[in-house]
Design a protein around this motif. Sequence first.
Motif, PDB file in Angstrom:
ATOM      1  N   PHE A 266       0.992  -1.237  -0.018  1.00 43.35           N
ATOM      2  CA  PHE A 266       0.087   0.006  -0.050  1.00 43.35           C
ATOM      3  C   PHE A 266       0.704   1.279  -0.017  1.00 43.35           C
ATOM      4  O   PHE A 266       0.599   2.176  -0.730  1.00 43.35           O
ATOM      5  N   HIS A 267       1.838   1.284   0.785  1.00 46.56           N
ATOM      6  CA  HIS A 267       2.631   2.586   1.071  1.00 46.56           C
ATOM      7  C   HIS A 267       3.402   2.513  -0.335  1.00 46.56           C
ATOM      8  O   HIS A 267       3.488   3.896  -0.810  1.00 46.56           O
ATOM      9  N   ALA A 268       4.097   1.555  -0.996  1.00 50.47           N
ATOM     10  CA  ALA A 268       4.563   1.857  -2.331  1.00 50.47           C
ATOM     11  C   ALA A 268       3.535   2.338  -3.401  1.00 50.47           C
ATOM     12  O   ALA A 268       4.208   3.176  -4.162  1.00 50.47           O
ATOM     13  N   ARG A 269       2.371   1.643  -3.439  1.00 54.28           N
ATOM     14  CA  ARG A 269       1.251   2.353  -4.398  1.00 54.28           C
ATOM     15  C   ARG A 269       1.214   3.629  -4.153  1.00 54.28           C
ATOM     16  O   ARG A 269       0.972   4.550  -5.141  1.00 54.28           O
ATOM     17  N   MET A 270       0.913   4.177  -3.012  1.00 53.31           N
ATOM     18  CA  MET A 270       0.685   5.679  -2.461  1.00 53.31           C
ATOM     19  C   MET A 270       1.976   6.362  -3.263  1.00 53.31           C
ATOM     20  O   MET A 270       1.742   7.571  -3.811  1.00 53.31           O
ATOM     21  N   LEU A 271       2.996   5.967  -2.874  1.00 52.03           N
ATOM     22  CA  LEU A 271       4.451   6.968  -3.157  1.00 52.03           C
ATOM     23  C   LEU A 271       4.455   7.022  -4.688  1.00 52.03           C
ATOM     24  O   LEU A 271       4.548   7.946  -5.365  1.00 52.03           O
ATOM     25  N   ARG A 272       3.927   5.764  -5.439  1.00 51.97           N
ATOM     26  CA  ARG A 272       4.014   5.984  -6.898  1.00 51.97           C
ATOM     27  C   ARG A 272       2.956   6.846  -7.671  1.00 51.97           C
ATOM     28  O   ARG A 272       3.008   7.472  -8.386  1.00 51.97           O
ATOM     29  N   LYS A 273       1.697   6.822  -6.907  1.00 49.25           N
ATOM     30  CA  LYS A 273       0.667   7.634  -7.281  1.00 49.25           C
ATOM     31  C   LYS A 273       1.161   9.020  -7.141  1.00 49.25           C
ATOM     32  O   LYS A 273       0.746   9.749  -8.013  1.00 49.25           O
ATOM     33  N   HIS A 274       1.607   9.292  -6.062  1.00 47.73           N
ATOM     34  CA  HIS A 274       1.818  10.932  -5.689  1.00 47.73           C
ATOM     35  C   HIS A 274       2.855  11.022  -6.566  1.00 47.73           C
ATOM     36  O   HIS A 274       2.912  12.280  -6.984  1.00 47.73           O
ATOM     37  N   ARG A 275       3.783  10.358  -6.794  1.00 49.19           N
ATOM     38  CA  ARG A 275       5.084  10.588  -7.474  1.00 49.19           C
ATOM     39  C   ARG A 275       4.519  10.888  -9.005  1.00 49.19           C
ATOM     40  O   ARG A 275       5.048  11.975  -9.800  1.00 49.19           O
ATOM     41  N   ASP A 276       3.714  10.028  -9.426  1.00 44.28           N
ATOM     42  CA  ASP A 276       3.272  10.041 -10.805  1.00 44.28           C
ATOM     43  C   ASP A 276       2.505  11.535 -11.042  1.00 44.28           C
ATOM     44  O   ASP A 276       2.502  12.336 -11.971  1.00 44.28           O
ATOM     45  N   ARG A 277       1.757  11.708 -10.038  1.00 43.55           N
ATOM     46  CA  ARG A 277       0.907  12.972 -10.205  1.00 43.55           C
ATOM     47  C   ARG A 277       1.584  14.306 -10.117  1.00 43.55           C
ATOM     48  O   ARG A 277       1.287  15.118 -10.693  1.00 43.55           O
ATOM     49  N   ARG A 278       2.808  14.431  -9.326  1.00 38.94           N
ATOM     50  CA  ARG A 278       3.410  15.587  -9.139  1.00 38.94           C
ATOM     51  C   ARG A 278       4.327  15.753 -10.556  1.00 38.94           C
ATOM     52  O   ARG A 278       4.433  16.694 -11.008  1.00 38.94           O
ATOM     53  N   ARG A 279       4.676  14.565 -11.101  1.00 39.56           N
ATOM     54  CA  ARG A 279       5.279  14.494 -12.428  1.00 39.56           C
ATOM     55  C   ARG A 279       4.401  14.852 -13.501  1.00 39.56           C
ATOM     56  O   ARG A 279       4.970  15.799 -14.505  1.00 39.56           O
ATOM     57  N   ASP A 280       3.206  14.745 -13.454  1.00 37.17           N
ATOM     58  CA  ASP A 280       2.066  15.034 -14.553  1.00 37.17           C
ATOM     59  C   ASP A 280       1.877  16.498 -14.257  1.00 37.17           C
ATOM     60  O   ASP A 280       1.375  17.264 -15.135  1.00 37.17           O
ATOM     61  N   ASN A 281       1.545  16.948 -13.237  1.00 38.40           N
ATOM     62  CA  ASN A 281       1.144  18.304 -12.365  1.00 38.40           C
ATOM     63  C   ASN A 281       2.272  18.842 -11.603  1.00 38.40           C
ATOM     64  O   ASN A 281       1.844  18.784 -10.490  1.00 38.40           O
TER      65      ASN A 281
END
Length: 94
Positions: free
Chosen positions: A76-91
């Motif tokens: 879960f922690h790894a998924r959340m890090l990926r999600k927020h890292r991807d979101r910051r990269r896109d925005n």
Amino acid sequence: MTVQLTPDQEAIVREVVAEGLAPSAEAFVSMALANMRDELAFGLEERLGMTFDQINAALDRGLDGPAEPWEGAESFHARMLRKHRDRRRDNPSE
């Protein structure tokens, strides 16, 4: 316990008793509370997909046995890090 009803609530109680749906104000309150209890119980069983007996058995197993670690925490922690890292990269403005 003493409960103070609003004028609107008192009117409802009087109307129900006057229509013969309950023999007294006390009986109406008892019926309403029992109905609420049953509704809450049904809602919980429906949401969990378990009967109260099954819920209580699961709680007893949890209380009686050793605690087991949740294996999904790292995932879960790894998924959340990926999600927020991807979101910051896109925005980048976030």
